[in-house]
Design an enzyme around this catalytic site. Structure first.
Site, PDB file in Angstrom:
ATOM      1  N   LYS A 127       0.866  -1.179   0.000  1.00  0.00           N
ATOM      2  CA  LYS A 127       0.000   0.000   0.000  1.00  0.00           C
ATOM      3  C   LYS A 127       0.903   1.229   0.000  1.00  0.00           C
ATOM      4  CE  LYS A 127      -4.497   0.873   0.365  1.00  0.00           C
ATOM      5  NZ  LYS A 127      -5.707   0.118   0.064  1.00  0.00           N
ATOM      6  N   ASP A 167      -7.091   4.127  -4.343  1.00  0.00           N
ATOM      7  CA  ASP A 167      -7.671   4.095  -2.999  1.00  0.00           C
ATOM      8  C   ASP A 167      -8.221   5.511  -2.782  1.00  0.00           C
ATOM      9  OD1 ASP A 167      -7.753   2.325  -0.399  1.00  0.00           O
ATOM     10  OD2 ASP A 167      -7.106   4.259   0.339  1.00  0.00           O
TER      11      ASP A 167
END
Ligand code: NDP
Length: 447
Positions: A127, A167
Site C-alpha cells: 500500500k 484508494d
C-alpha cells in the site's frame, strides 16, 4: 492475548513503533485471533513466523517536488509499503490524502496482505500514496503531482514486482496519469497499474468492484447466518466515494433501500431512499459536497456532522469511508436502533471497542479484510486479462466477482466453525489468511 510468544511479539512491536497507533491496532486484532490456535502450531514460534509476517519486507519513503499552477514549488511525502511478497507480487492501492502517515500505510499494507491471501489469486500485499491533497487542485496540478510521484515510485514497480491500484483520492483519472507517465519513463506498456480506463487496458467493472463485492458479501452473510437477504432492508452507507456509491448501486439492485449517505462534511437522510444518479452527478462528475443533494430533492435532511449518520435507525450499516470512523458510541446507537449487521467497505472502519460491542450484542459483523476484497479481486482479473491479451465481458466479471465473494465468505465461515467460533467472521478471516501466509513462509525457508 494470553499466549507468551504472541504477547512478547506484540510488546516488542509496541516498543519498536510506539507512535504507530493504526499499525499496532491492526496487528493486535490479528494476534488476538491467533491466541486460539497458537498451541496447535508450535512451528509458528519455532520459525518466528508471527514476527516475520507482521514486519513489512520493505518501506520506501521519498520526497515529491512539483510546481503548482502559480509556479510555486510544492513538496510532499510519498510512501510505498511493500509488506509481503509471500504469495505474489506486491499489490494494493495508492492513497492521496493529507492525513496519511507511515503508520496508516503500514496498517493498510498489512491488512492488504491478509486480504489478498483470501482471494486465492497469487498476489502479495502493499500500500502507498502521499500526503498530497487533491481537493481544490486543478486537473493540471493533479497530473503534475502524479508525474512527480511516479518519477520516484517507478523505480520500485513492475508487473512481477509491485502493481498498485487506487484508494482514497486516487481514481481512474489519477491512475491514467500515473500509468501514462510510467510508460513514458520506462518505455514499457506492461500492466504495472490496475484500475486503468478500459481503453488503456483496464477491466470492466473495476470501478464498481469493491462496492458490488461488499453487497454480494453482505447478501451471502445474511442468507447463511440470518436466513434473510438485502431485500427490503434499510441501509445506511458512510462516504460517497468509489466504494460507497457502488455498494449503494448493488444494494439497490438486490432490493435494499439506501436511506442515508455521507461525505467528510455531513450526511443526507431520505426515508424513501436516496437517488443515486444525483449523488453520482454531484460526487463523481462535479466533485462537490453531498449537501448539494438538497438542491435537487425535497424531503431530504442534511446534517453537518457525518458521524451523526450512525444515529439513523437502520437494518444494515455499511461504513465505506475511512479507518476508525465507527467507534463504540456510534456502535451503541446502531445497537439501540436494532441494526442487525455491519459490513465494512472501508479498511478498519470500526474501532476495536466498537467491534467488541457488536460481538457482545450478537450483531453480524463482516470485517473489511474480507468484505471489501472485491476491488483487489477485479484488479487480479485485470492483470489476468492483460496477460491473456483479452477482454472479459461485464457479465463474466460480475459473475466471477459474485462467485469469488461467496467463496471467500464460505471459506472464512467454515474456518470459524471448525474452530468452534461459529458466527465470528473476524476470527475466520484472520485464521484463514494467517495460516496460509504462515505455510507459504515456511515453504520458502528463511529468506
Ligand atoms: P474515495 O476517495 O473515493 O471516497 C472516500 C469517501 O469518504 C468520500 O466521499 C469522502 O468525502 C468520504 N469521507 C472521508 N472521511 C469521511 C468521514 N469521516 N465521514 C464520512 N465520510 C467521509 O475512497 P474509496 O471509496 O476508494 O475508499 C473508501 C474506503 O474503502 C477506504 O478505507 C479505502 O481504503 C477502502 N477501500 C477502497 C478500495 C477501492 O477499490 N477503492 C478497495 C478496498 C478498500 P469527501 O468526498 O467529502 O472527501
Amino acid at each position: 492475548m494470553k499466549n507468551k510468544y504472541l504477547t512478547n511479539v506484540y510488546e516488542a512491536f509496541k516498543e519498536r513503533y510506539p507512535n504507530e497507533e493504526e499499525y499496532l491496532q491492526s496487528i493486535h486484532e490479528v494476534l488476538t485471533s491467533l491466541d486460539v490456535i497458537i498451541h496447535d502450531h508450535p512451528e509458528y514460534e519455532q520459525f518466528n513466523v508471527v514476527e516475520r509476517i507482521l514486519e513489512p519486507e520493505r518501506i520506501i519513503s521519498f520526497k515529491v517536488t512539483w510546481l503548482d499552477d502559480k509556479n510555486h514549488v510544492q513538496v510532499n511525502r510519498g510512501y510505498r509499503v511493500q509488506h509481503s511478497s509471500l504469495i505474489g507480487a506486491y499489490k494494493g492501492g495508492l492513497r492521496f490524502h493529507p492525513s496519511v502517515t507511515r503508520s496508516i500505510f503500514k496498517f493498510l499494507a498489512f491488512e492488504q496482505t491478509l486480504k489478498n491471501t483470501l482471494t486465492n489469486l497469487h498476489m502479495g500485499g502493499g500500500k502507498g500514496g502521499s500526503d498530497f491533497d487533491p481537493k481544490g487542485k486543478s486537473d493540471g496540478e493533479i497530473m503534475t503531482f502524479c508525474q512527480a510521484f511516479m518519477r520516484e515510485l517507478s523505480q520500485h514497480l513492475g508487473e512481477d514486482v509491485d502493481v498498485p491500484a487506487g484508494d482514497i483520492g486516487v481514481g481512474q483519472r489519477e491512475i491514467g496519469y500515473l500509468h501514462g507517465y510510467y510508460k513514458k519513463i520506462t518505455n514499457q506498456v506492461a500492466s504495472t497499474m490496475t484500475g486503468k480506463h478500459t481503453l488503456i487496458g483496464g477491466s470492466l467493472l473495476r470501478k464498481e468492484a469493491t462496492g458490488y463485492g461488499l453487497a454480494y458479501f453482505v447478501e451471502a452473510c445474511l442468507n447463511k447466518m440470518k436466513d434473510t437477504s438485502l431485500k427490503d432492508k434499510k441501509v445506511i452507507i458512510s462516504g460517497s466515494g468509489n466504494v460507497a456509491i457502488y455498494a449503494a448501486e448493488k444494494v439497490l439492485e438486490l432490493g435494499g433501500r439506501v436511506i442515508a449517505m455521507s461525505d467528510h462534511s455531513g450526511y443526507i437522510y431520505c426515508k424513501d431512499g436516496v437517488n443515486l444518479e444525483t449523488i453520482k452527478a454531484i460526487k463523481e462528475v462535479k466533485r462537490e459536497g453531498i449537501k448539494r443533494y438538497l438542491e435537487h430533492h425535497e424531503n431530504t435532511k442534511y446534517t453537518e456532522d457525518p458521524k451523526k449518520m450512525w444515529e439513523v435507525e437502520t437494518d444494515i450499516a455499511l461504513p465505506c469511508a475511512t479507518q476508525n470512523e465507527l467507534d463504540e458510541t456510534s456502535v451503541q446507537h446502531l445497537i439501540d436502533h436494532g441494526t442487525m449487521m455491519v459490513g465494512e467497505g472501508a479498511n478498519m472502519p470500526t474501532t476495536d471497542k466498537g467491534i467488541a460491542l457488536l460481538k457482545e450484542h450478537n450483531i453480524l459483523y463482516a470485517p473489511g479484510k474480507a468484505a471489501n476484497a472485491g476491488g483487489v479481486l477485479v484488479s487480479g482479473f485485470e492483470i489476468a486479462q492483460n496477460a491473456q491479451f483479452n477482454t472479459w465481458s461485464s457479465q463474466t466479471i460480475n459473475d466471477k466477482l459474485r462467485d469469488r465473494m461467496e467463496a471467500i465468505f464460505k471459506n472464512i465461515y467454515e474456518t470459524a466453525k471448525q474452530h468452534n467460533q461459529a458466527n465470528d467472521l473476524q476470527f475466520g478471516v484472520n485464521i484463514y489468511s494467517f495460516k496460509r501466509l504462515a505455510k507459504a513462509m515456511i515453504e520458502q525457508g528463511v529468506v
